[in-house]
Design a protein around this motif. Structure first.
Motif, PDB file in Angstrom:
ATOM      1  N   ASN A  57       0.778  -1.241   0.000  1.00  0.00           N
ATOM      2  CA  ASN A  57       0.000   0.000   0.000  1.00  0.00           C
ATOM      3  C   ASN A  57       0.810   1.293   0.000  1.00  0.00           C
ATOM      4  OD1 ASN A  57      -3.006  -0.612   0.139  1.00  0.00           O
ATOM      5  ND2 ASN A  57      -2.193  -2.032   1.665  1.00  0.00           N
ATOM      6  N   CYS A  58       2.075   1.203   0.394  1.00  0.00           N
ATOM      7  CA  CYS A  58       2.879   2.431   0.478  1.00  0.00           C
ATOM      8  C   CYS A  58       3.197   2.950  -0.930  1.00  0.00           C
ATOM      9  CB  CYS A  58       4.177   2.148   1.235  1.00  0.00           C
ATOM     10  SG  CYS A  58       5.307   3.540   1.229  1.00  0.00           S
ATOM     11  N   LYS A  59       2.998   4.226  -1.130  1.00  0.00           N
ATOM     12  CA  LYS A  59       3.251   4.812  -2.460  1.00  0.00           C
ATOM     13  C   LYS A  59       4.751   5.074  -2.669  1.00  0.00           C
ATOM     14  CE  LYS A  59      -1.084   5.224  -3.651  1.00  0.00           C
ATOM     15  NZ  LYS A  59      -1.438   4.255  -2.585  1.00  0.00           N
ATOM     16  N   PRO A  65       8.693  -0.782   1.954  1.00  0.00           N
ATOM     17  CA  PRO A  65       7.829   0.349   2.286  1.00  0.00           C
ATOM     18  C   PRO A  65       8.636   1.446   2.990  1.00  0.00           C
ATOM     19  CG  PRO A  65       7.460  -1.462   3.819  1.00  0.00           C
ATOM     20  CD  PRO A  65       8.405  -1.980   2.769  1.00  0.00           C
ATOM     21  N   CYS A  66       8.212   2.716   2.840  1.00  0.00           N
ATOM     22  CA  CYS A  66       8.999   3.809   3.434  1.00  0.00           C
ATOM     23  C   CYS A  66       8.918   3.799   4.957  1.00  0.00           C
ATOM     24  CB  CYS A  66       8.534   5.151   2.876  1.00  0.00           C
ATOM     25  SG  CYS A  66       6.986   5.750   3.601  1.00  0.00           S
ATOM     26  N   LEU A  67       7.809   3.279   5.500  1.00  0.00           N
ATOM     27  CA  LEU A  67       7.591   3.175   6.951  1.00  0.00           C
ATOM     28  C   LEU A  67       7.445   4.536   7.627  1.00  0.00           C
ATOM     29  CD1 LEU A  67      10.170   0.325   7.746  1.00  0.00           C
ATOM     30  CD2 LEU A  67       7.726   0.075   7.354  1.00  0.00           C
ATOM     31  N   GLU A  68       7.281   5.593   6.826  1.00  0.00           N
ATOM     32  CA  GLU A  68       7.180   6.925   7.417  1.00  0.00           C
ATOM     33  C   GLU A  68       5.948   7.695   6.975  1.00  0.00           C
ATOM     34  OE1 GLU A  68      11.823   7.939   8.454  1.00  0.00           O
ATOM     35  OE2 GLU A  68      11.095   8.395   6.436  1.00  0.00           O
ATOM     36  N   CYS A  69       5.371   7.302   5.839  1.00  0.00           N
ATOM     37  CA  CYS A  69       4.223   8.059   5.317  1.00  0.00           C
ATOM     38  C   CYS A  69       2.983   7.762   6.162  1.00  0.00           C
ATOM     39  CB  CYS A  69       3.982   7.691   3.855  1.00  0.00           C
ATOM     40  SG  CYS A  69       3.395   6.002   3.634  1.00  0.00           S
ATOM     41  N   SER A  70       1.892   8.482   5.881  1.00  0.00           N
ATOM     42  CA  SER A  70       0.701   8.296   6.716  1.00  0.00           C
ATOM     43  C   SER A  70       0.103   6.913   6.500  1.00  0.00           C
ATOM     44  CB  SER A  70      -0.323   9.395   6.429  1.00  0.00           C
ATOM     45  OG  SER A  70      -0.798   9.257   5.114  1.00  0.00           O
ATOM     46  N   THR A  71       0.223   6.351   5.292  1.00  0.00           N
ATOM     47  CA  THR A  71      -0.300   4.996   5.050  1.00  0.00           C
ATOM     48  C   THR A  71       0.453   3.982   5.907  1.00  0.00           C
ATOM     49  OG1 THR A  71      -0.883   5.571   2.782  1.00  0.00           O
ATOM     50  CG2 THR A  71      -0.701   3.239   3.274  1.00  0.00           C
ATOM     51  N   CYS A  72       1.788   4.020   5.842  1.00  0.00           N
ATOM     52  CA  CYS A  72       2.597   3.078   6.636  1.00  0.00           C
ATOM     53  C   CYS A  72       2.273   3.230   8.123  1.00  0.00           C
ATOM     54  CB  CYS A  72       4.084   3.324   6.399  1.00  0.00           C
ATOM     55  SG  CYS A  72       4.661   2.759   4.793  1.00  0.00           S
ATOM     56  N   THR A  73       2.189   4.477   8.569  1.00  0.00           N
ATOM     57  CA  THR A  73       1.936   4.728   9.994  1.00  0.00           C
ATOM     58  C   THR A  73       0.595   4.150  10.423  1.00  0.00           C
ATOM     59  OG1 THR A  73       3.178   6.763   9.725  1.00  0.00           O
ATOM     60  CG2 THR A  73       1.951   6.534  11.748  1.00  0.00           C
TER      61      THR A  73
HETATM   62 ZN   LIG Z   1       5.026   4.480   3.293  1.00  0.00          ZN
END
Ligand SMILES: [Zn+2]
Length: 290
Positions: A57-59, A65-73
């Motif tokens: 799901n992370c863009k 995954p970036c693990l920092e965006c709002s989706t990851c969070t």
């Molecule tokens: Zn992310």
């Protein structure tokens, strides 16, 4: 609201699971419908499931995954709307719990990524719930992904396992004092693949070779295979395979290790499993030399 960066901390607690996370990274571009994660501890399995959910799901995934965006969070804090979590920690997961899935699956996910159904403690599925879930898996609708988590695959219905892409997390080293022994066996294997000698006299001392030891040896081989696949030849096994096997053997090796682990689950004699694995790899390594 979970602080940004918390997801990253969760994943950093998975230093031993680099191999499985690497496989998940490789599969993200063409995700299997059902992933089954076994091994490790319950929290590690859940963290890996969330990592997979974030990966889908992370863009900003590149490749992880970036693990920092709002989706990851949101995924790591359990507030992502396209993520459904069945716990099983408070007893059996019943058919009523999974029945609602069908209706949800027919609709498009809220985001433009994947809807992810995570069944933690999948061994707690009642057989009617497992069959209902199986039905959903057999008629996959686009952009729905399932993740089953269990201590060992043989605790689940075989039909669920056969539907799944199984990944085995590294077993806990707690209580296992034989890492040096594992290294010694890996060196014997390397020698055997090169010369065809020096293995059977050791596996013949059956009392020395138990299932736990063979699982650890296979774990080392799986890690080397990952290194081979991504071209990071930093251990002797991946270096050796690279000298005699081309990429057409990656799938064979992966299958061989999975089947060997399965054989151990089915209580096949561990020294036999190790001999069988060693001979298969020997044949592949020496096909062009004969
Ligand atoms: Zn992310």
């Amino acid at each position: 609201m979970v602080a940004v960066g918390e997801a990253k901390e969760e994943v950093m607690q998975l230093p031993d699971q680099e191999r499985v996370l690497g496989f998940l990274d490789c599969f993200a571009s063409d995700p299997p419908n059902v992933v089954l994660l076994e091994g490790g501890g319950p929290e590690e399995r859940e963290q890996c499931a969330l990592y997979w959910s974030a990966l889908l799901n992370c863009k900003s995934a590149s490749p992880g995954p970036c693990l920092e965006c709002s989706t990851c969070t949101r995924i790591f804090s359990g507030t992502f709307r396209d993520q459904y979590f069945f716990s099983g920690s408070e007893g059996p997961i019943k058919i009523e719990d999974v029945r609602g899935i069908r209706n949800v699956m027919g609709q498009k996910p809220d985001s433009d990524g994947f809807r992810v159904f995570i069944v933690s403690q999948a061994q707690e599925l009642t057989s009617s719930a497992a069959n209902a879930l199986l039905k959903s898996m057999e008629e996959p609708l686009p952009n729905n992904a399932f993740v089953l988590l269990a201590p060992e695959r043989n605790k689940l219905l075989p039909t669920l396992v056969s539907r799944s892409w199984v990944l085995t997390l590294k077993w806990s080293d707690a209580g296992f004092a034989g890492l040096e022994e594992v290294q010694a066996w890996v060196e014997r294997l390397l020698d055997f693949w090169d010369t065809g000698k020096g293995l059977f006299e050791h596996t013949a001392k059956k009392s020395d070779v138990d299932a736990d030891l063979v699982r650890h040896i296979i774990g080392v081989c799986q890690k080397s295979l990952l290194h081979l696949m991504i071209g990071r030849l930093e251990d002797p096994v991946s270096k050796y395979w690279n000298s005699c096997l081309d990429s057409t053997y990656f799938g064979n090796l992966d299958n061989l290790f999975k089947k060997s682990l399965q054989a151990l689950d089915y209580q096949v004699n561990p020294p036999l499993v190790l001999d069988w694995l060693a001979i298969q790899v020997y044949q592949w390594c020496n096909l062009d030399r004969s």
